[in-house]
Each structure stands twice: as C-alpha cells, then as structure tokens.
Write an enzyme that holds these catalytic residues in place. Structure first.
Site, mmCIF file in Angstrom:
data_model
loop_
_atom_site.group_PDB
_atom_site.id
_atom_site.type_symbol
_atom_site.label_atom_id
_atom_site.label_comp_id
_atom_site.label_asym_id
_atom_site.label_seq_id
_atom_site.Cartn_x
_atom_site.Cartn_y
_atom_site.Cartn_z
ATOM 1 N N LYS A 13 -26.685 -16.337 17.380
ATOM 2 C CA LYS A 13 -27.901 -16.416 18.191
ATOM 3 C C LYS A 13 -29.153 -16.120 17.387
ATOM 4 C CE LYS A 13 -27.273 -11.917 20.397
ATOM 5 N NZ LYS A 13 -26.256 -11.475 19.406
ATOM 6 N N ARG A 88 -29.643 -5.856 25.922
ATOM 7 C CA ARG A 88 -28.222 -5.689 25.610
ATOM 8 C C ARG A 88 -27.503 -4.971 26.747
ATOM 9 N NH1 ARG A 88 -28.342 -6.744 20.101
ATOM 10 N NH2 ARG A 88 -26.648 -5.854 18.941
ATOM 11 N N ARG A 127 -19.028 -11.779 6.037
ATOM 12 C CA ARG A 127 -20.447 -11.642 5.678
ATOM 13 C C ARG A 127 -20.653 -10.662 4.520
ATOM 14 N NH1 ARG A 127 -23.905 -10.174 10.923
ATOM 15 N NH2 ARG A 127 -23.708 -12.107 12.075
ATOM 16 N N ARG A 160 -21.945 -5.011 4.987
ATOM 17 C CA ARG A 160 -22.706 -4.034 5.766
ATOM 18 C C ARG A 160 -21.760 -3.204 6.613
ATOM 19 N NH1 ARG A 160 -27.243 -7.512 8.682
ATOM 20 N NH2 ARG A 160 -25.986 -6.809 10.410
ATOM 21 N N ARG A 171 -18.063 -3.340 18.244
ATOM 22 C CA ARG A 171 -19.245 -4.059 18.735
ATOM 23 C C ARG A 171 -18.849 -5.076 19.804
ATOM 24 N NH1 ARG A 171 -22.616 -6.220 13.804
ATOM 25 N NH2 ARG A 171 -24.206 -6.522 15.376
HETATM 26 P P1 AMP Z 1 -28.013 -6.960 15.917
HETATM 27 O O1 AMP Z 1 -28.560 -7.337 14.593
HETATM 28 O O2 AMP Z 1 -28.784 -7.543 17.074
HETATM 29 O O3 AMP Z 1 -26.541 -7.205 16.057
HETATM 30 O O4 AMP Z 1 -28.216 -5.363 16.060
HETATM 31 C C1 AMP Z 1 -27.644 -4.460 15.157
HETATM 32 C C2 AMP Z 1 -27.488 -3.092 15.822
HETATM 33 O O5 AMP Z 1 -28.769 -2.607 16.253
HETATM 34 C C3 AMP Z 1 -26.633 -3.083 17.074
HETATM 35 O O6 AMP Z 1 -25.248 -2.977 16.802
HETATM 36 C C4 AMP Z 1 -27.161 -1.855 17.806
HETATM 37 O O7 AMP Z 1 -26.681 -0.655 17.223
HETATM 38 C C5 AMP Z 1 -28.654 -1.928 17.495
HETATM 39 N N1 AMP Z 1 -29.362 -2.723 18.532
HETATM 40 C C6 AMP Z 1 -30.006 -3.917 18.359
HETATM 41 N N2 AMP Z 1 -30.547 -4.337 19.508
HETATM 42 C C7 AMP Z 1 -30.251 -3.389 20.445
HETATM 43 C C8 AMP Z 1 -30.512 -3.245 21.836
HETATM 44 N N3 AMP Z 1 -31.204 -4.180 22.510
HETATM 45 N N4 AMP Z 1 -30.048 -2.140 22.461
HETATM 46 C C9 AMP Z 1 -29.368 -1.189 21.798
HETATM 47 N N5 AMP Z 1 -29.059 -1.264 20.501
HETATM 48 C C10 AMP Z 1 -29.493 -2.351 19.812
#
Ligand code: AMP
Length: 213
Positions: A13, A88, A127, A160, A171
């Site tokens: 996404k 989220r 990745r 990472r 996740r």
């Molecule tokens: P992403 O790159 O969107 O997968 O985000 C990486 C990490 O950031 C996630 O696994 C969460 O720990 C945190 N994170 C990102 N967006 C949110 C959100 N809207 N609410 C809570 N945690 C978030």
C-alpha cells in the site's frame, strides 16, 4: 480527494500510495515513515515509538492521532491527501472521522489492497534496508548488485527489526485483530473499494486508477 489505504503490512500500500500521490498531486502521508524519521533523528517521539515498532506492536492511539492531525492540518493538505498506515484501529478512524466532520469533510475512498498472509510473509522476510540512506531492496525481487551492500551508498544492508519473521507474524496478528475491522467501518460509509494486491504493482495501480478516475 482524501484517500485512506488499507491492507496488511507489506501488502504494497505504501508503493500504491506514492503512485497515487504523484498522479493526483496530493501528499503521501505515512505514519510509519513519520515514526521512522523520528527514530532516525533520535527525537523523544522516536524513542517512544521505537519501543512498540521493534515488537511489531502499534504505537498508542493517543500519540499517533496527535501526529496525524497535526500533519493533515498543514497547508499542503488543502486539496486532499493519501493516508498510508493510518488509521490502524477503529478509535483512530473515529478521531479522523470526527475531525473531518467538524470541517464538513469526509474520506472519499478507502482502498483495500488485498494480499493473503502467506504472500506477505514471503515478501517481508526478503526485504533488506540500508539504515544509512534509507534505500530498500528485496533478495528475490529487487536484489542489490552486490549481496548485502547498498547500491546507492555502499553501506551494509540489514533486515529491519520489524521485517524479521517473528515480528512479521506479530504484525499480521495485530493487523487482523485491530486493523481489519476498518474494512467494515469504511464499508459502512460506502467508500470501501478492494483491489487484488497480488498482481504486478502497475496492474494494482491501474485498478486503483479506475476507481479514482
Ligand atoms: P508501517 O511502515 O506503516 O508498517 O509502520 C511501521 C510501524 O509504525 C508499525 O508496525 C507500528 O508500530 C507503527 N505505526 C505506523 N502507523 C501506525 C498507526 N497508525 N498506529 C499505530 N502504530 C503505527
């Protein structure tokens, strides 16, 4: 045009959000990117967020919502935006909904990029990232010219913490429990559209473009 991207972590996404942002000239807002930037810069917000991110858990709603509402209040968001990784949780969606309603606005499209869990695990565990310049690679799909070395800056590539198999499983669990209910939330608002996220990213984008056009 205000768009929310939905889908499991690793569904692609972020890539689609960037393509939409380029095409429609609206900002691409990723809460994950905002958190990572803060981690990199060692800010207080970054230190707090890292505790959750490293475990594949969500950063608490209160903190996340504050950051997002600040960001969408900026001038460059006047003509819309594409949100990637926010909301989220249902409480996050409700806060956004309320903030928009207060200014007589709403989300126009929630686009669900659908990819089964098995594909996600394969994608994410391959990745590799450069912690120095931020470039990302994939051992199968976008391999660096020299294994383990960043093409762009020559530094070492690493997996990472949040791409490690155990974290990815966490996740996905968090996604199914906390984020998937948003599909019903946006279906209820008549704005949900689902696209097949397993096909080539250009074809995913073509499907999205048909929805937005
Ligand atoms: P992403 O790159 O969107 O997968 O985000 C990486 C990490 O950031 C996630 O696994 C969460 O720990 C945190 N994170 C990102 N967006 C949110 C959100 N809207 N609410 C809570 N945690 C978030």
């Amino acid at each position: 045009m205000k768009i929310v991207m939905l889908g499991a972590p690793g569904a692609g996404k972020g890539t689609q959000a960037q393509m939409i942002a380029d095409q429609y000239k609206i900002p691409h807002i990723s809460t994950g990117d905002i958190f990572r930037e803060n981690v990199k810069n060692g800010t207080a917000l970054g230190m707090e967020a890292k505790k959750y991110m490293d475990q594949g858990a969500l950063v608490p709603d209160e903190l996340t919502v504050r950051i997002l509402l600040d960001r969408v209040a900026r001038d460059d968001c006047k003509n819309g935006y594409v949100l990637d990784g926010f909301p989220r949780t249902i409480p996050q969606a409700e806060v956004l909904d309320k903030a928009l309603r207060e200014i007589g606005d709403k989300i126009d499209y929630a686009i669900n990029v659908d990819v089964p869990d098995e594909n996600i695990i394969r994608r994410m565990s391959g990745r590799r990232a450069c912690l120095t310049c931020g470039a990302t690679f994939h051992i199968e799909h976008i391999p660096p010219k020299q294994e383990g070395i960043c093409d762009k800056c020559g530094k070492e590539l690493v997996q990472r913490e949040d791409d490690k198999a155990e974290t990815v499983k966490n996740r996905l669990e968090v996604y199914h429990k906390q984020t998937q209910p948003l599909i019903d939330f946006y279906t209820g608002q008549n704005v949900l559209q689902t696209v097949d996220g397993t096909v080539d990213m250009k074809d995913v984008f073509a499907a999205i473009n048909e929805i937005l056009a």
